[in-house]
Scaffold this motif. Structure first.
Motif, PDB file in Angstrom:
ATOM      1  N   ILE A 140       0.832  -1.212   0.000  1.00  0.00           N
ATOM      2  CA  ILE A 140       0.000   0.000   0.000  1.00  0.00           C
ATOM      3  C   ILE A 140       0.861   1.255   0.000  1.00  0.00           C
ATOM      4  O   ILE A 140       0.527   2.238  -0.627  1.00  0.00           O
ATOM      5  CB  ILE A 140      -0.973  -0.012   1.192  1.00  0.00           C
ATOM      6  N   GLY A 141       1.968   1.236   0.726  1.00  0.00           N
ATOM      7  CA  GLY A 141       2.863   2.384   0.738  1.00  0.00           C
ATOM      8  C   GLY A 141       2.758   3.281   1.957  1.00  0.00           C
ATOM      9  O   GLY A 141       3.244   4.418   1.924  1.00  0.00           O
ATOM     10  N   LEU A 142       2.121   2.790   3.040  1.00  0.00           N
ATOM     11  CA  LEU A 142       2.178   3.571   4.275  1.00  0.00           C
ATOM     12  C   LEU A 142       3.639   3.707   4.694  1.00  0.00           C
ATOM     13  O   LEU A 142       4.466   2.860   4.361  1.00  0.00           O
ATOM     14  CB  LEU A 142       1.370   2.891   5.381  1.00  0.00           C
ATOM     15  N   HIS A 143       3.958   4.760   5.420  1.00  0.00           N
ATOM     16  CA  HIS A 143       5.339   4.995   5.839  1.00  0.00           C
ATOM     17  C   HIS A 143       5.615   4.500   7.252  1.00  0.00           C
ATOM     18  O   HIS A 143       6.706   3.996   7.529  1.00  0.00           O
ATOM     19  CB  HIS A 143       5.675   6.487   5.769  1.00  0.00           C
ATOM     20  N   ARG A 144       4.630   4.618   8.148  1.00  0.00           N
ATOM     21  CA  ARG A 144       4.855   4.287   9.562  1.00  0.00           C
ATOM     22  C   ARG A 144       3.639   3.582  10.141  1.00  0.00           C
ATOM     23  O   ARG A 144       2.501   4.020   9.939  1.00  0.00           O
ATOM     24  CB  ARG A 144       5.127   5.570  10.352  1.00  0.00           C
ATOM     25  N   LEU A 145       3.908   2.510  10.886  1.00  0.00           N
ATOM     26  CA  LEU A 145       2.880   1.802  11.641  1.00  0.00           C
ATOM     27  C   LEU A 145       3.250   1.851  13.113  1.00  0.00           C
ATOM     28  O   LEU A 145       4.401   1.580  13.462  1.00  0.00           O
ATOM     29  CB  LEU A 145       2.776   0.346  11.196  1.00  0.00           C
ATOM     30  N   GLU A 146       2.287   2.183  13.952  1.00  0.00           N
ATOM     31  CA  GLU A 146       2.507   2.189  15.391  1.00  0.00           C
ATOM     32  C   GLU A 146       1.713   1.059  16.022  1.00  0.00           C
ATOM     33  O   GLU A 146       0.671   0.646  15.505  1.00  0.00           O
ATOM     34  CB  GLU A 146       2.084   3.530  15.995  1.00  0.00           C
TER      35      GLU A 146
END
Length: 193
Positions: A140-146
């Motif tokens: 998908i290309g999200l940059h950051r997951l918390e």
């Protein structure tokens, strides 16, 4: 006033496609929720460990059916995306994996999960979280997951580490559970980790 940067991902990145089925490659599958999952989710939410680490309870199968409707609709709203974690061969419900607090423009989301009592100790949460993170960051290309969990929940800390989420710190007195305020560990995984 114009923004100096553009959105990391445009609106429609999720809603413009059907919610995918995500195989883990090792016997699990993350699939969209179905109405017929309600009895299994209700049963899972009778477990004392779910009550200990979550802020929601399930009083009836009908109530859970409403949750599943919300979870399914969440995909179109692009603020939450939830999957049932199931055995790839039998389709038996083993848990849930989700992206919450999705902010496409900022390229960020929060990962959440739970497992049924029967699935615990088998690596289900870590395997599902790893597959979800891979898809969210690489496809998908999200940059950051918390990923947040109560500091007292050592099992979730192990899940986060196994899934490649680095511990970044502690948010003091950050979430109210039934037994009071809990400090929360903040873990994160960024694209390229």
């Amino acid at each position: 006033m114009p923004d100096l940067t553009g959105p990391v991902l445009p609106a429609g990145t999720l809603a413009g496609r059907p919610q995918p089925v995500l195989p883990t490659g090792d016997g699990l599958v993350l699939r969209p929720w179905r109405a017929e999952d309600a009895p299994a989710v209700h049963a899972a939410f009778q477990d004392p460990l779910i009550h200990q680490w979550h802020v929601r309870s399930a009083d009836s199968v009908a109530e859970v059916a409403g949750w599943i409707e919300e979870w399914t609709a969440g995909w179109a709203g692009e603020r939450i995306a939830q999957w049932a974690v199931a055995d790839a061969d039998t389709d038996r419900l083993l848990g849930r994996a989700a992206l919450r607090e999705i902010h496409l423009g900022d390229g960020m989301a929060e990962v959440a999960y739970w497992t049924t009592a029967a699935a615990r100790g088998r690596g289900v949460a870590a395997r599902a979280t790893t597959a979800l993170a891979r898809w969210a960051l690489d496809e998908i290309g999200l940059h950051r997951l918390e990923l947040l969990h109560a500091t007292a929940n050592q099992a979730s800390c192990r899940v986060a580490a196994k899934a490649g989420f680095t511990l970044e710190g502690t948010k003091r007195s950050a979430l109210l559970h039934v037994d009071g305020w809990h400090d929360m560990h903040l873990h994160a995984r960024v694209r390229g980790d």
